[in-house]
Design a protein around this motif. Sequence first.
Motif, PDB file in Angstrom:
ATOM      1  N   THR A 169       0.604   3.733  -3.334  1.00  0.00           N
ATOM      2  CA  THR A 169      -0.557   4.421  -2.782  1.00  0.00           C
ATOM      3  C   THR A 169      -1.456   5.012  -3.863  1.00  0.00           C
ATOM      4  O   THR A 169      -0.998   5.785  -4.717  1.00  0.00           O
ATOM      5  N   GLN A 170      -2.714   4.622  -3.853  1.00  0.00           N
ATOM      6  CA  GLN A 170      -3.749   5.129  -4.756  1.00  0.00           C
ATOM      7  C   GLN A 170      -3.481   4.813  -6.226  1.00  0.00           C
ATOM      8  O   GLN A 170      -4.075   5.450  -7.109  1.00  0.00           O
ATOM      9  N   ASN A 183      -4.262  11.523  -6.788  1.00  0.00           N
ATOM     10  CA  ASN A 183      -3.703  10.212  -6.488  1.00  0.00           C
ATOM     11  C   ASN A 183      -2.193  10.130  -6.722  1.00  0.00           C
ATOM     12  O   ASN A 183      -1.545   9.183  -6.265  1.00  0.00           O
ATOM     13  N   SER A 229     -11.129   2.769  -1.030  1.00  0.00           N
ATOM     14  CA  SER A 229     -11.434   4.182  -1.293  1.00  0.00           C
ATOM     15  C   SER A 229     -12.093   4.393  -2.647  1.00  0.00           C
ATOM     16  O   SER A 229     -12.784   5.401  -2.853  1.00  0.00           O
ATOM     17  N   ALA A 230     -11.925   3.465  -3.572  1.00  0.00           N
ATOM     18  CA  ALA A 230     -12.409   3.653  -4.938  1.00  0.00           C
ATOM     19  C   ALA A 230     -13.920   3.853  -5.077  1.00  0.00           C
ATOM     20  O   ALA A 230     -14.352   4.602  -5.957  1.00  0.00           O
ATOM     21  N   ASP A 271      -2.385  -0.799  -5.782  1.00  0.00           N
ATOM     22  CA  ASP A 271      -2.504  -0.569  -4.346  1.00  0.00           C
ATOM     23  C   ASP A 271      -3.532  -1.559  -3.798  1.00  0.00           C
ATOM     24  O   ASP A 271      -4.703  -1.519  -4.182  1.00  0.00           O
ATOM     25  N   HIS A 284       0.840  -1.205   0.000  1.00  0.00           N
ATOM     26  CA  HIS A 284       0.000   0.000   0.000  1.00  0.00           C
ATOM     27  C   HIS A 284       0.874   1.253   0.000  1.00  0.00           C
ATOM     28  O   HIS A 284       0.606   2.213  -0.728  1.00  0.00           O
ATOM     29  N   GLN A 299      -2.503  12.504  -1.813  1.00  0.00           N
ATOM     30  CA  GLN A 299      -3.042  11.175  -2.072  1.00  0.00           C
ATOM     31  C   GLN A 299      -3.508  10.487  -0.780  1.00  0.00           C
ATOM     32  O   GLN A 299      -4.013   9.372  -0.808  1.00  0.00           O
ATOM     33  N   LEU A 344      -6.680   0.110  -2.517  1.00  0.00           N
ATOM     34  CA  LEU A 344      -7.435   1.030  -3.367  1.00  0.00           C
ATOM     35  C   LEU A 344      -8.918   0.721  -3.340  1.00  0.00           C
ATOM     36  O   LEU A 344      -9.761   1.613  -3.416  1.00  0.00           O
ATOM     37  N   HIS A 386      -8.241   7.953   2.621  1.00  0.00           N
ATOM     38  CA  HIS A 386      -7.922   7.973   1.189  1.00  0.00           C
ATOM     39  C   HIS A 386      -9.106   8.214   0.264  1.00  0.00           C
ATOM     40  O   HIS A 386      -8.885   8.423  -0.939  1.00  0.00           O
TER      41      HIS A 386
END
Length: 343
Positions: A118-119, A239, A129-130, A123, A114, A245, A126, A233
């Motif tokens: 990150t992002q 990102n 948060s996506a 990740d 991660h 990010q 992800l 996040h």
Amino acid sequence: MSTARINTSELLSPSQLAEVRKRSNLRGIWLVLHAWGVIFGSMALFVWMPNPLTFLLAVMLIGARQLGLAILMHDGAHGNLTENPKLNMFLSQWLCAYPMGAETMAYRRYHLQHHMNTQQENDPDLILSAPFPITKKSFRRKMIRDLTGQTGYQQRKSQIMNALALGGQGKEMSAKERALHYWNKLGRATLAQVILFAILAASGHWYLYFALWVLPLLTWHMAITRVRNIAEHAMVPDNDDPFRQARTTLAGPLARAFIAPYWVNYHVEHHLLMWVPCYNLPKTRAYLIANGYGDKMESKKNYLDVLRMATSRPDDEDGPGKLVHNARRRVAGTFDEGFSSAN
């Protein structure tokens, strides 16, 4: 593709870097003792004054310290909890990870991916948060599942079934092989639960294990873990920008007591300098601001602001999206890797 890296010498002066990276054996021990002190103290408060108010207060305080144990395990996975590596691992494993059904090194392998990505598409966090923004209706459904124990039950059920190797190739295992598989996955965590139950039983209050350990673990702990994941996040501005990010959410005394223990809210600072102990993150932020980076860092003034933004999708667009469904499945499937949330 991985995000751009920032040389830490560009962020802080040599003296500032030396100060914030200092690790303390005493500080690490104190934080672990503090977490357990709040947990047992909350139980004692309810035993002393048994009523709905003290029970609810105990559930919330204990659930927050359970998250706190996971945060301290996370620091241990980074090698940040104490200066002494053996003490760091002992505290992280036996007093933080195992009581939470996690394992520090398995979590570390997962979690460092991660930090490295990150992002980005690779990740592993992800998926947390996506899906955002979501609707208020969707968020309410999630919180109801969390607070009624449905999310926690499904995660623990998946974790135990995986440890027992039920399904797939596990069907062909002998009893001895299955027992060894369980021990490797959850044996020490199970031993930690037995020890905790024995301590409470020896105090004459065995029922507290279920009422004020398991219940907070499956309810309040799950709800605030979701809020924390969103804050860190979800819907970040860029990102690809190390300053934007991740997100730092400012937290007052009540938020720190019930939602964001042990400086977990300083997430931009953690991603910029992941070798800084959690107890030095406030000082790190102060130095970054003093050095002119304050406006660059993504920050929100409180968790309500974050949730308003994260639930800004119109309710008339409400519906179970494929991405949200996959996110839920991914979290359940990876829980046994340790602490399945973005740190």
